[in-house]
Design a protein around this motif. Sequence first.
Motif, PDB file in Angstrom:
ATOM      1  N   ARG A  45       0.840  -1.204   0.000  1.00 42.95           N
ATOM      2  CA  ARG A  45       0.000   0.000   0.000  1.00 42.95           C
ATOM      3  C   ARG A  45       0.875   1.255   0.000  1.00 42.95           C
ATOM      4  N   HIS A  46       1.985   1.205   0.732  1.00 41.74           N
ATOM      5  CA  HIS A  46       2.896   2.355   0.810  1.00 41.74           C
ATOM      6  C   HIS A  46       3.485   2.667  -0.557  1.00 41.74           C
ATOM      7  N   VAL A  47       3.834   1.621  -1.320  1.00 42.13           N
ATOM      8  CA  VAL A  47       4.462   1.795  -2.635  1.00 42.13           C
ATOM      9  C   VAL A  47       3.455   2.256  -3.684  1.00 42.13           C
ATOM     10  N   THR A  48       2.254   1.637  -3.680  1.00 45.26           N
ATOM     11  CA  THR A  48       1.266   1.941  -4.732  1.00 45.26           C
ATOM     12  C   THR A  48       0.382   3.128  -4.380  1.00 45.26           C
ATOM     13  N   GLY A  49       0.209   3.379  -3.073  1.00 48.62           N
ATOM     14  CA  GLY A  49      -0.724   4.423  -2.652  1.00 48.62           C
ATOM     15  C   GLY A  49      -2.168   3.975  -2.792  1.00 48.62           C
ATOM     16  N   LYS A  50      -2.365   2.688  -3.147  1.00 51.08           N
ATOM     17  CA  LYS A  50      -3.717   2.150  -3.353  1.00 51.08           C
ATOM     18  C   LYS A  50      -4.137   1.299  -2.159  1.00 51.08           C
ATOM     19  N   PRO A  51      -5.426   1.278  -1.840  1.00 46.33           N
ATOM     20  CA  PRO A  51      -5.885   0.524  -0.665  1.00 46.33           C
ATOM     21  C   PRO A  51      -5.828  -0.983  -0.871  1.00 46.33           C
ATOM     22  N   ILE A  52      -5.580  -1.719   0.227  1.00 50.13           N
ATOM     23  CA  ILE A  52      -5.702  -3.185   0.194  1.00 50.13           C
ATOM     24  C   ILE A  52      -7.194  -3.478   0.372  1.00 50.13           C
ATOM     25  N   LYS A  53      -7.792  -4.170  -0.589  1.00 48.48           N
ATOM     26  CA  LYS A  53      -9.237  -4.404  -0.540  1.00 48.48           C
ATOM     27  C   LYS A  53      -9.598  -5.768   0.020  1.00 48.48           C
ATOM     28  N   PHE A  54      -8.735  -6.775  -0.233  1.00 50.67           N
ATOM     29  CA  PHE A  54      -9.027  -8.128   0.262  1.00 50.67           C
ATOM     30  C   PHE A  54      -7.740  -8.821   0.687  1.00 50.67           C
ATOM     31  N   ALA A  55      -7.893  -9.800   1.568  1.00 49.74           N
ATOM     32  CA  ALA A  55      -6.765 -10.647   1.977  1.00 49.74           C
ATOM     33  C   ALA A  55      -7.198 -12.106   1.864  1.00 49.74           C
ATOM     34  N   GLY A  56      -6.358 -12.910   1.203  1.00 47.69           N
ATOM     35  CA  GLY A  56      -6.613 -14.360   1.127  1.00 47.69           C
ATOM     36  C   GLY A  56      -6.070 -15.006   2.385  1.00 47.69           C
ATOM     37  N   VAL A  57      -6.963 -15.607   3.187  1.00 48.35           N
ATOM     38  CA  VAL A  57      -6.545 -16.126   4.496  1.00 48.35           C
ATOM     39  C   VAL A  57      -6.594 -17.644   4.592  1.00 48.35           C
ATOM     40  N   SER A  58      -6.992 -18.323   3.501  1.00 48.96           N
ATOM     41  CA  SER A  58      -6.916 -19.783   3.469  1.00 48.96           C
ATOM     42  C   SER A  58      -7.060 -20.225   2.022  1.00 48.96           C
ATOM     43  N   GLU A  59      -6.758 -21.494   1.753  1.00 47.35           N
ATOM     44  CA  GLU A  59      -6.847 -22.009   0.383  1.00 47.35           C
ATOM     45  C   GLU A  59      -8.295 -22.272  -0.028  1.00 47.35           C
ATOM     46  N   LYS A  60      -9.191 -22.367   0.946  1.00 43.04           N
ATOM     47  CA  LYS A  60     -10.600 -22.655   0.641  1.00 43.04           C
ATOM     48  C   LYS A  60     -11.220 -21.492  -0.117  1.00 43.04           C
ATOM     49  N   LEU A  61     -12.288 -21.788  -0.869  1.00 46.75           N
ATOM     50  CA  LEU A  61     -12.903 -20.764  -1.709  1.00 46.75           C
ATOM     51  C   LEU A  61     -13.662 -19.708  -0.909  1.00 46.75           C
ATOM     52  N   ASP A  62     -13.855 -19.945   0.395  1.00 49.25           N
ATOM     53  CA  ASP A  62     -14.449 -18.889   1.219  1.00 49.25           C
ATOM     54  C   ASP A  62     -13.370 -18.162   2.031  1.00 49.25           C
ATOM     55  N   GLY A  63     -12.101 -18.451   1.699  1.00 47.94           N
ATOM     56  CA  GLY A  63     -10.976 -17.856   2.448  1.00 47.94           C
ATOM     57  C   GLY A  63     -10.543 -16.518   1.920  1.00 47.94           C
ATOM     58  N   LEU A  64     -11.507 -15.607   1.711  1.00 40.95           N
ATOM     59  CA  LEU A  64     -11.192 -14.252   1.259  1.00 40.95           C
ATOM     60  C   LEU A  64     -11.885 -13.282   2.210  1.00 40.95           C
ATOM     61  N   GLU A  65     -11.107 -12.414   2.861  1.00 37.13           N
ATOM     62  CA  GLU A  65     -11.671 -11.460   3.824  1.00 37.13           C
ATOM     63  C   GLU A  65     -11.561 -10.044   3.288  1.00 37.13           C
ATOM     64  N   ALA A  66     -12.647  -9.281   3.432  1.00 41.36           N
ATOM     65  CA  ALA A  66     -12.565  -7.842   3.138  1.00 41.36           C
ATOM     66  C   ALA A  66     -11.545  -7.255   4.109  1.00 41.36           C
ATOM     67  N   PHE A  67     -10.625  -6.439   3.592  1.00 38.41           N
ATOM     68  CA  PHE A  67      -9.508  -5.949   4.406  1.00 38.41           C
ATOM     69  C   PHE A  67      -9.912  -4.700   5.174  1.00 38.41           C
ATOM     70  N   ASP A  68      -9.664  -4.716   6.477  1.00 38.93           N
ATOM     71  CA  ASP A  68      -9.925  -3.557   7.325  1.00 38.93           C
ATOM     72  C   ASP A  68      -8.613  -3.186   8.023  1.00 38.93           C
ATOM     73  N   PRO A  69      -7.998  -2.040   7.660  1.00 39.06           N
ATOM     74  CA  PRO A  69      -6.673  -1.695   8.205  1.00 39.06           C
ATOM     75  C   PRO A  69      -6.631  -1.632   9.730  1.00 39.06           C
ATOM     76  N   ALA A  70      -7.660  -1.046  10.349  1.00 40.31           N
ATOM     77  CA  ALA A  70      -7.658  -0.897  11.817  1.00 40.31           C
ATOM     78  C   ALA A  70      -7.713  -2.263  12.500  1.00 40.31           C
ATOM     79  N   ARG A  71      -8.552  -3.149  11.961  1.00 41.73           N
ATOM     80  CA  ARG A  71      -8.676  -4.481  12.561  1.00 41.73           C
ATOM     81  C   ARG A  71      -7.424  -5.320  12.326  1.00 41.73           C
ATOM     82  N   MET A  72      -6.802  -5.150  11.145  1.00 42.34           N
ATOM     83  CA  MET A  72      -5.553  -5.869  10.885  1.00 42.34           C
ATOM     84  C   MET A  72      -4.443  -5.353  11.795  1.00 42.34           C
ATOM     85  N   ALA A  73      -4.433  -4.050  12.059  1.00 41.59           N
ATOM     86  CA  ALA A  73      -3.440  -3.477  12.985  1.00 41.59           C
ATOM     87  C   ALA A  73      -3.613  -4.079  14.374  1.00 41.59           C
TER      88      ALA A  73
END
Length: 455
Positions: A267-295
């Motif tokens: 995000r620092h390099v691109t200046g663009k927001p992180i929108k999703f994070a892949g958190v497992s190999e399963k097809l439901d393993g995609l989380e909407a990214f929340d910077p405060a909660r990730m912090a």
Amino acid sequence: MLDNLTQRLAKVVKTMRGEARLTESNTAEMLREVRLALLEADVALPAVREFIGKVKDKALGEEVIGSLSPGQALVGVVQRELAALMGADLGPEASQLSFAQQPPAIFLMAGLQGAGKTTTTGKLAKYLKEEKKKKVLTVSADVYRPAAIAQLEAVTRQVGADFFPTTASDKPVDIARNALDWARKHYYDVLIIDTAGRLGIDEAMMKEIAEVHAAVNPVETLFVVDAMLGQDAINTAKAFNDTLPLTGVVLTKLDGDSRGGAALSVRHVTGKPIKFAGVSEKLDGLEAFDPARMANRILGMGDILALVEEARKGVDMKAASDLANKIKSGAKFDMNDFKAQLAQMKKMGGMAGLIDKLPAQFQQAAGNANMDQAEKQVRRMVGIIDSMTPAERAKPELIKANRKRRIAAGAGVQVQDVNRMLTQYEQMNTMMKKLKGGGLMKMMRGMKGMMPGIR
């Protein structure tokens, strides 16, 4: 997820909180620890410098020095700046997907080969279909990688979305235009285009993806990057950002990386927001990214909101209501109910997935437990229940010595395992009995007093 960074920073946070008085000396020592933790996690040096500079300015400011508990105030500063580093300063709307386009809204997936673009396309289709109630069409413009088209078709079918068929002899620009024409004619809400990746950044690849982008003018151009790339993620991000008007980032394989520096650098390099994070190999393993909660998670504070969301997605509300009514009516909690509870826990991501979202002190308490062993134990318990007759499941008190031996043989386990499972069932049964006849209300009232802000 981000284990090493979380452990280091959680320790620093604990030290900070204990400081009754902050001086330039102990603040510098703590910031040194934070800096080392970030560098060890492969965070880009420019991002680390900027972060430490901002924290230092605020740490020696009135907000912290004048606070009644300066140690806690400093933790607050670190949390806010860490969230800002990951995009919180862009505002809450920045991490949301945009649908501000005459349907279909076009999403273009870009990134290197092996970053997980195709699987992420399937996960995103599932997210849009289930969470946003959108009619989704996917198409593969990857005509170079063997079986890429078949792979996307397979994952799209798995998640219940629609797939636009193509062949390896088609040109990527023609594929994108034809898919868009089909999506318009058949009233799709979203078209997701999976583009070709390469093993490295090359001019031909960049030229081709720029042409596809120009042909369809997507509302979202998402850069998919492997969180395990470390410092290489920064160079890749810069190359794509220079070529395409990126609108956001999707981090993949975040569950497989103990360092996770890419999460803080891209995000620092691109200046663009992180929108999703892949958190497992399963097809439901995609989380909407929340910077405060990730912090919060990185600092060892946990992510209780994510736990609640997992529960909402994983728990069958009708089944839970039926069980509550059954217990209330005086009917017995049987082995079928016990098996259903085990299945619900599995749906919520299993024990390891749940513990990852808890605050550091709870994670440390569970640290001695072998999560793989615990998951295995749950599977074993389900196997034991499956080896029982319908009568035994309905009336577990029927299960005596001979039946135990037969059940153990059927499940491929020892009699001791059957005894252990029956003991755990009895513990759950005892708890259920307490909930009957107002016990649930008493428990809820007790919880109310423990929860801040609820009276």
